[in-house]
Design a protein around this motif. Sequence first.
Motif, PDB file in Angstrom:
ATOM      1  N   VAL A   1       0.869  -1.161   0.000  1.00 37.40           N
ATOM      2  CA  VAL A   1       0.000   0.000   0.000  1.00 37.40           C
ATOM      3  C   VAL A   1       0.911   1.216   0.000  1.00 37.40           C
ATOM      4  O   VAL A   1       1.789   1.346   0.851  1.00 37.40           O
ATOM      5  N   ASP A   2       0.727   2.109  -0.972  1.00 36.88           N
ATOM      6  CA  ASP A   2       1.568   3.301  -1.045  1.00 36.88           C
ATOM      7  C   ASP A   2       1.199   4.330   0.009  1.00 36.88           C
ATOM      8  O   ASP A   2       2.074   4.983   0.574  1.00 36.88           O
ATOM      9  N   ALA A   3      -0.089   4.492   0.263  1.00 40.78           N
ATOM     10  CA  ALA A   3      -0.519   5.507   1.224  1.00 40.78           C
ATOM     11  C   ALA A   3      -1.915   5.205   1.747  1.00 40.78           C
ATOM     12  O   ALA A   3      -2.720   4.563   1.077  1.00 40.78           O
ATOM     13  N   ILE A   4      -2.172   5.698   2.944  1.00 39.17           N
ATOM     14  CA  ILE A   4      -3.510   5.696   3.529  1.00 39.17           C
ATOM     15  C   ILE A   4      -3.957   7.152   3.559  1.00 39.17           C
ATOM     16  O   ILE A   4      -3.203   8.027   3.982  1.00 39.17           O
ATOM     17  N   VAL A   5      -5.173   7.421   3.091  1.00 36.43           N
ATOM     18  CA  VAL A   5      -5.727   8.771   3.079  1.00 36.43           C
ATOM     19  C   VAL A   5      -6.908   8.797   4.052  1.00 36.43           C
ATOM     20  O   VAL A   5      -7.824   7.984   3.933  1.00 36.43           O
ATOM     21  N   VAL A   6      -6.844   9.736   5.000  1.00 40.20           N
ATOM     22  CA  VAL A   6      -7.876   9.830   6.035  1.00 40.20           C
ATOM     23  C   VAL A   6      -8.474  11.235   6.073  1.00 40.20           C
ATOM     24  O   VAL A   6      -7.825  12.176   6.523  1.00 40.20           O
ATOM     25  N   PRO A   7      -9.717  11.408   5.583  1.00 41.68           N
ATOM     26  CA  PRO A   7     -10.391  12.681   5.794  1.00 41.68           C
ATOM     27  C   PRO A   7     -10.861  12.725   7.245  1.00 41.68           C
ATOM     28  O   PRO A   7     -11.483  11.776   7.718  1.00 41.68           O
TER      29      PRO A   7
END
Length: 151
Positions: free
Chosen positions: A34-40
């Motif tokens: 996984v390259d990145a986790i995005v959390v709004p």
Amino acid sequence: MTENNFDQASHIGSHIDLLADMSNVMSRAKPGKVDAIVVPTIHPHRVGPAIALAKALECKIVLLCSTDSQRREIEKIGRALHADTLTLVVPPGYGHPLLDFERRAMEKHTDIAVKRNIGLLLARLCGWRTVFFLDDDIRGMEPSLIARSPV
């Protein structure tokens, strides 16, 4: 969704059934990576588990908050748990033509679609192939559920 259907709407208690084993999908991405986790987020106190998950997966985490005070609070948490944390402020009402992707007509939090679209745009600009979007109220995500070893 029309105004008359609001009573039928409900929150899904668990999203575990939405996960699919993607380890057999051909991609330029490294299997299981996984390259990145995005959390709004609008709740700085809720991001600890997401930051710990990014640390366990050895990936970047992007925390998209709504105010500068939220960003400062999140940065204190992020530095303590994971060095590869990026926090950005997306103020309420922010818009840009590059962010006018498809989005639902009615949303509980109106900035979530914009924050997710910023995550997609950032992924494209950074060359990330695999991005995991995670809401700040989701708990119990085990790294093994997200990154599976190649079969």
